[in-house]
Design a protein around this motif. Structure first.
Motif, PDB file in Angstrom:
ATOM      1  N   TYR A  51     127.561  -2.110  92.543  1.00 56.04           N
ATOM      2  CA  TYR A  51     128.373  -3.030  93.339  1.00 56.04           C
ATOM      3  C   TYR A  51     128.066  -4.431  92.801  1.00 56.04           C
ATOM      4  O   TYR A  51     126.987  -4.961  93.011  1.00 56.04           O
ATOM      5  CB  TYR A  51     128.007  -2.889  94.816  1.00 56.04           C
ATOM      6  CG  TYR A  51     128.823  -3.756  95.742  1.00 56.04           C
ATOM      7  CD1 TYR A  51     130.195  -3.880  95.576  1.00 56.04           C
ATOM      8  CD2 TYR A  51     128.225  -4.450  96.782  1.00 56.04           C
ATOM      9  CE1 TYR A  51     130.949  -4.676  96.423  1.00 56.04           C
ATOM     10  CE2 TYR A  51     128.976  -5.238  97.641  1.00 56.04           C
ATOM     11  CZ  TYR A  51     130.326  -5.337  97.448  1.00 56.04           C
ATOM     12  OH  TYR A  51     131.078  -6.129  98.287  1.00 56.04           O
ATOM     13  N   GLY A 107     128.411  -8.400  92.369  1.00 55.02           N
ATOM     14  CA  GLY A 107     128.843  -9.633  93.026  1.00 55.02           C
ATOM     15  C   GLY A 107     129.068  -9.429  94.501  1.00 55.02           C
ATOM     16  O   GLY A 107     130.157  -9.681  95.023  1.00 55.02           O
ATOM     17  N   SER A 137     126.533  -8.433  98.370  1.00 55.57           N
ATOM     18  CA  SER A 137     125.317  -7.820  98.906  1.00 55.57           C
ATOM     19  C   SER A 137     125.386  -7.719 100.418  1.00 55.57           C
ATOM     20  O   SER A 137     124.367  -7.546 101.065  1.00 55.57           O
ATOM     21  CB  SER A 137     124.095  -8.660  98.506  1.00 55.57           C
ATOM     22  OG  SER A 137     124.330 -10.027  98.805  1.00 55.57           O
ATOM     23  N   SER A 138     126.585  -7.852 101.000  1.00 52.86           N
ATOM     24  CA  SER A 138     126.593  -7.849 102.459  1.00 52.86           C
ATOM     25  C   SER A 138     126.305  -6.430 102.968  1.00 52.86           C
ATOM     26  O   SER A 138     126.767  -5.440 102.387  1.00 52.86           O
ATOM     27  CB  SER A 138     127.890  -8.414 103.020  1.00 52.86           C
ATOM     28  OG  SER A 138     128.872  -7.438 102.973  1.00 52.86           O
ATOM     29  N   ASP A 169     123.771  -9.581  93.141  1.00 50.80           N
ATOM     30  CA  ASP A 169     124.410 -10.803  93.640  1.00 50.80           C
ATOM     31  C   ASP A 169     123.618 -11.992  93.110  1.00 50.80           C
ATOM     32  O   ASP A 169     122.381 -12.009  93.189  1.00 50.80           O
ATOM     33  CB  ASP A 169     124.400 -10.778  95.185  1.00 50.80           C
ATOM     34  CG  ASP A 169     125.317 -11.838  95.785  1.00 50.80           C
ATOM     35  OD1 ASP A 169     125.457 -12.924  95.178  1.00 50.80           O
ATOM     36  OD2 ASP A 169     125.884 -11.582  96.849  1.00 50.80           O
ATOM     37  N   VAL A 170     124.332 -12.997  92.592  1.00 53.68           N
ATOM     38  CA  VAL A 170     123.660 -14.165  92.018  1.00 53.68           C
ATOM     39  C   VAL A 170     123.004 -15.023  93.111  1.00 53.68           C
ATOM     40  O   VAL A 170     122.100 -15.810  92.827  1.00 53.68           O
ATOM     41  CB  VAL A 170     124.671 -15.001  91.175  1.00 53.68           C
ATOM     42  CG1 VAL A 170     125.602 -15.817  92.057  1.00 53.68           C
ATOM     43  CG2 VAL A 170     123.986 -15.856  90.144  1.00 53.68           C
ATOM     44  N   ARG A 209     121.233 -14.634  99.796  1.00 54.41           N
ATOM     45  CA  ARG A 209     122.038 -13.573 100.436  1.00 54.41           C
ATOM     46  C   ARG A 209     121.361 -12.225 100.262  1.00 54.41           C
ATOM     47  O   ARG A 209     121.324 -11.405 101.171  1.00 54.41           O
ATOM     48  CB  ARG A 209     123.437 -13.483  99.783  1.00 54.41           C
ATOM     49  CG  ARG A 209     124.416 -14.481 100.276  1.00 54.41           C
ATOM     50  CD  ARG A 209     125.827 -14.056  99.878  1.00 54.41           C
ATOM     51  NE  ARG A 209     126.429 -13.227 100.901  1.00 54.41           N
ATOM     52  CZ  ARG A 209     127.480 -12.431 100.711  1.00 54.41           C
ATOM     53  NH1 ARG A 209     128.046 -12.353  99.542  1.00 54.41           N
ATOM     54  NH2 ARG A 209     127.969 -11.729 101.689  1.00 54.41           N
ATOM     55  N   ASP A 265     122.783 -12.183  87.818  1.00 57.64           N
ATOM     56  CA  ASP A 265     124.091 -12.677  87.409  1.00 57.64           C
ATOM     57  C   ASP A 265     124.837 -11.579  86.643  1.00 57.64           C
ATOM     58  O   ASP A 265     124.249 -10.959  85.749  1.00 57.64           O
ATOM     59  CB  ASP A 265     123.859 -13.887  86.488  1.00 57.64           C
ATOM     60  CG  ASP A 265     125.108 -14.687  86.270  1.00 57.64           C
ATOM     61  OD1 ASP A 265     126.213 -14.092  86.233  1.00 57.64           O
ATOM     62  OD2 ASP A 265     124.993 -15.908  86.112  1.00 57.64           O
ATOM     63  N   VAL A 266     126.099 -11.362  86.977  1.00 59.05           N
ATOM     64  CA  VAL A 266     126.843 -10.331  86.236  1.00 59.05           C
ATOM     65  C   VAL A 266     126.996 -10.697  84.755  1.00 59.05           C
ATOM     66  O   VAL A 266     127.235  -9.829  83.930  1.00 59.05           O
ATOM     67  CB  VAL A 266     128.242 -10.036  86.839  1.00 59.05           C
ATOM     68  CG1 VAL A 266     128.145  -9.471  88.232  1.00 59.05           C
ATOM     69  CG2 VAL A 266     129.147 -11.253  86.807  1.00 59.05           C
TER      70      VAL A 266
HETATM   71  C1  SAM Z   1     133.324 -13.323  98.374  1.00 52.18           C
HETATM   72  S1  SAM Z   1     131.692 -12.842  98.094  1.00 52.18           S
HETATM   73  C2  SAM Z   1     131.783 -11.090  98.019  1.00 52.18           C
HETATM   74  C3  SAM Z   1     131.765 -10.481  99.330  1.00 52.18           C
HETATM   75  C4  SAM Z   1     131.382  -9.037  99.199  1.00 52.18           C
HETATM   76  N1  SAM Z   1     132.394  -8.200  99.738  1.00 52.18           N
HETATM   77  C5  SAM Z   1     129.993  -8.759  99.693  1.00 52.18           C
HETATM   78  O1  SAM Z   1     129.665  -7.611  99.882  1.00 52.18           O
HETATM   79  O2  SAM Z   1     129.187  -9.654  99.825  1.00 52.18           O
HETATM   80  C6  SAM Z   1     131.432 -13.134  96.384  1.00 52.18           C
HETATM   81  C7  SAM Z   1     130.009 -12.839  95.977  1.00 52.18           C
HETATM   82  O3  SAM Z   1     129.940 -12.902  94.555  1.00 52.18           O
HETATM   83  C8  SAM Z   1     128.692 -13.461  94.224  1.00 52.18           C
HETATM   84  N2  SAM Z   1     128.779 -13.980  92.843  1.00 52.18           N
HETATM   85  C9  SAM Z   1     129.522 -15.023  92.383  1.00 52.18           C
HETATM   86  N3  SAM Z   1     129.327 -15.185  91.068  1.00 52.18           N
HETATM   87  C10 SAM Z   1     128.464 -14.208  90.679  1.00 52.18           C
HETATM   88  C11 SAM Z   1     127.872 -13.858  89.432  1.00 52.18           C
HETATM   89  N4  SAM Z   1     128.133 -14.562  88.315  1.00 52.18           N
HETATM   90  N5  SAM Z   1     127.041 -12.798  89.386  1.00 52.18           N
HETATM   91  C12 SAM Z   1     126.748 -12.087  90.514  1.00 52.18           C
HETATM   92  N6  SAM Z   1     127.264 -12.396  91.733  1.00 52.18           N
HETATM   93  C13 SAM Z   1     128.120 -13.436  91.816  1.00 52.18           C
HETATM   94  C14 SAM Z   1     128.475 -14.532  95.274  1.00 52.18           C
HETATM   95  O4  SAM Z   1     127.120 -14.895  95.368  1.00 52.18           O
HETATM   96  C15 SAM Z   1     128.995 -13.834  96.528  1.00 52.18           C
HETATM   97  O5  SAM Z   1     127.972 -13.137  97.176  1.00 52.18           O
END
Ligand code: SAM
Length: 265
Positions: free
Chosen positions: A44, A46, A48-49, A70-71, A75, A98-99
């Motif tokens: 999964y 990006g 972490s909810s 998740d970056v 969170r 980071d992805v």
């Molecule tokens: C709109 S939220 C996603 C909500 C998602 N449904 C959840 O379970 O949290 C977008 C998420 O992407 C993460 N994110 C943004 N850029 C990222 C990256 N380069 N690598 C990993 N996570 C990233 C953010 O930290 C954020 O938690």
């Protein structure tokens, strides 16, 4: 209507329950699009909810696993704390990372899934194509990459809110969010790397009382450190957005779901 806060929550307990029911319904709708994911090892990417991580774990069952990256390390810690020692059907591994620099060997997962990642991606130094390539390389040959995200095909107050957030990130952190665009933009990304790509747009799904929560938010602290003309412009846009919430509610964007297969088996 009473304006009293319930233990600091702008929502009454009943409203909070309705909001949570709607968030669960939205999450279920999105996760159901993945179809049968029993026994898969899923990344999964990006997010972490707890809601999403648990939903994935339940659908995967005992024979697979969920790894969430998740970056936003805060969170990830919050989710870890809220899940505590909960027992999951499929084991869950939460990682801050980071992805664009994934800490996994390539070809590790049966399914690599993101929901809401792309519109928040910072594409100042890397591109959305780079991000999809990173997701693609984490999936094994014959595996699947699937993405859900908001799209701008229908007007919605949340689109305005997301545009403001993106502008704030640009001004305060010099970052460049990928943002919310037309469905075809995400479809094209997938078609460049994957085979058998299929996609569908879904109508907005209402989440009751979200507008009330947004209206209760303080002004972002970053605004105070911006040049006065920029801060004024952002404040005016925020006031206009708040006016729209009061008159039409916090309308939500449509979403796209797109998936494709990784070549080879
Ligand atoms: C709109 S939220 C996603 C909500 C998602 N449904 C959840 O379970 O949290 C977008 C998420 O992407 C993460 N994110 C943004 N850029 C990222 C990256 N380069 N690598 C990993 N996570 C990233 C953010 O930290 C954020 O938690």
């Amino acid at each position: 209507m009473t304006r009293r806060l319930y233990k600091g929550d702008p929502l009454t307990p009943e409203e909070r329950e309705e909001l949570e029911d709607d968030l669960i319904a939205f999450c279920d709708r999105e996760l159901d699009l993945l179809g049968d994911i029993r026994d898969l090892d899923v990344l999964y990417a990006g997010g972490s909810s707890p809601l999403w991580v648990e939903g994935l774990s339940q659908r995967i069952g005992e024979g697979g696993s969920v790894t969430a990256i998740d970056v936003d390390a805060e969170r990830v810690d919050e989710t870890q704390a809220s899940l505590g020692k909960a027992e999951f059907v499929a084991p869950v591994h939460l990682l801050a990372g980071d992805v664009f620099g994934m800490p996994f060997a390539s070809a590790t997962f049966d399914l690599v899934y993101s929901s809401g990642l792309f519109h928040e991606l910072d594409v100042k130094e890397r591109t959305a194509e780079d991000a999809l390539a990173a997701l693609h390389s984490a999936a094994r040959p014959g595996g699947r990459v699937a993405t859900g995200d908001f799209v701008d095909s229908e007007d919605a107050v949340q689109l305005e809110d997301e545009r403001l957030e993106a502008e704030l990130r640009r001004e305060a952190y010099a970052s460049e969010p990928y943002g919310i665009g037309p469905p075809q933009r995400l479809v094209d990304l997938h078609e460049e790397l994957l085979t058998d790509v299929r996609w569908q747009v879904f109508p907005p799904q209402r989440i009751r009382h979200l507008g009330k929560l947004v209206l209760a938010e303080d002004e972002p602290t970053e605004v105070f450190s911006l040049p006065p003309a920029t801060a004024r412009r952002l404040r005016e846009s925020r006031e206009a957005m708040r006016g729209r919430i009061l008159s039409e509610g916090y309308t939500r964007p449509a979403t796209v779901y797109v998936e494709g297969l990784v070549q080879g088996a």
